[in-house]
Design a protein around this motif. Sequence first.
Motif, mmCIF file in Angstrom:
data_model
loop_
_atom_site.group_PDB
_atom_site.id
_atom_site.type_symbol
_atom_site.label_atom_id
_atom_site.label_comp_id
_atom_site.label_asym_id
_atom_site.label_seq_id
_atom_site.Cartn_x
_atom_site.Cartn_y
_atom_site.Cartn_z
ATOM 1 N N TYR A 240 0.793 -1.172 -0.074
ATOM 2 C CA TYR A 240 0.116 -0.049 -0.132
ATOM 3 C C TYR A 240 0.808 1.146 -0.009
ATOM 4 O O TYR A 240 1.983 1.379 0.795
ATOM 5 N N HIS B 121 0.290 5.726 0.002
ATOM 6 C CA HIS B 121 -0.607 6.998 0.214
ATOM 7 C C HIS B 121 -0.992 7.423 -1.292
ATOM 8 O O HIS B 121 -0.014 7.577 -2.070
ATOM 9 N N ALA B 122 -2.184 7.921 -1.226
ATOM 10 C CA ALA B 122 -2.595 8.102 -2.777
ATOM 11 C C ALA B 122 -1.780 9.605 -3.325
ATOM 12 O O ALA B 122 -1.383 9.554 -4.424
ATOM 13 N N ASP C 130 1.165 10.180 -2.886
ATOM 14 C CA ASP C 130 2.677 9.622 -3.329
ATOM 15 C C ASP C 130 2.603 9.014 -4.802
ATOM 16 O O ASP C 130 3.665 8.509 -5.297
ATOM 17 N N THR D 48 -9.919 6.474 -1.062
ATOM 18 C CA THR D 48 -9.084 6.180 -0.030
ATOM 19 C C THR D 48 -7.870 7.160 0.068
ATOM 20 O O THR D 48 -7.429 7.412 -1.199
ATOM 21 N N SER D 49 -7.194 7.345 1.219
ATOM 22 C CA SER D 49 -5.758 7.883 0.923
ATOM 23 C C SER D 49 -4.615 6.755 0.649
ATOM 24 O O SER D 49 -3.523 7.296 0.236
ATOM 25 N N ASP D 50 -4.969 5.609 0.898
ATOM 26 C CA ASP D 50 -3.887 4.248 0.234
ATOM 27 C C ASP D 50 -4.713 3.516 -0.665
ATOM 28 O O ASP D 50 -5.790 3.582 -0.809
ATOM 29 N N HIS D 51 -3.567 3.032 -1.608
ATOM 30 C CA HIS D 51 -3.877 2.503 -2.708
ATOM 31 C C HIS D 51 -3.029 1.348 -2.861
ATOM 32 O O HIS D 51 -1.838 1.292 -2.347
ATOM 33 N N GLN E 122 8.971 4.569 1.662
ATOM 34 C CA GLN E 122 7.672 5.462 1.364
ATOM 35 C C GLN E 122 6.394 4.578 1.489
ATOM 36 O O GLN E 122 5.375 4.986 1.294
ATOM 37 N N GLY F 158 3.240 2.871 2.544
ATOM 38 C CA GLY F 158 2.080 2.837 3.560
ATOM 39 C C GLY F 158 1.965 1.510 4.561
ATOM 40 O O GLY F 158 1.487 1.789 5.788
#
Length: 112
Positions: free
Chosen positions: A8, A10-11, A13, A66-69, A95, A97
């Motif tokens: 995962y 963070h989106a 990034d 979401t904030s994570d992908h 980096q 998540g």
Amino acid sequence: MKFLLNLYLHAADLPGEGFDHEEFLAAARQAGELISAHAFADPSISAVARARDGVVTVTEGPYLQTSDHVVGQYVVDCESRARAVELATLIAGGQLGGVEIRPLMDSAGMEM
């Protein structure tokens, strides 16, 4: 037992730069545990098919807002869950998540 390691990020990034997974790859390859590895394309170019009340709809873009992908995955074949967790810790830093460790089932169900 086979495990899926979902990576995962963070989106904000995305798209991710190349990850430094050399320590993980070396350890998993040397032990013969690495089955496959996949990097995913940017989630903004994905599509989702859903069936609701017998009607199928297709929408564009990421599945979840979401904030994570999920940005990639490894499939490993390890003797235990503890070993899969150990391998995941080799790639959880930097980096990234997080790394989700999920057992895979075969046609007979869980191998565990």
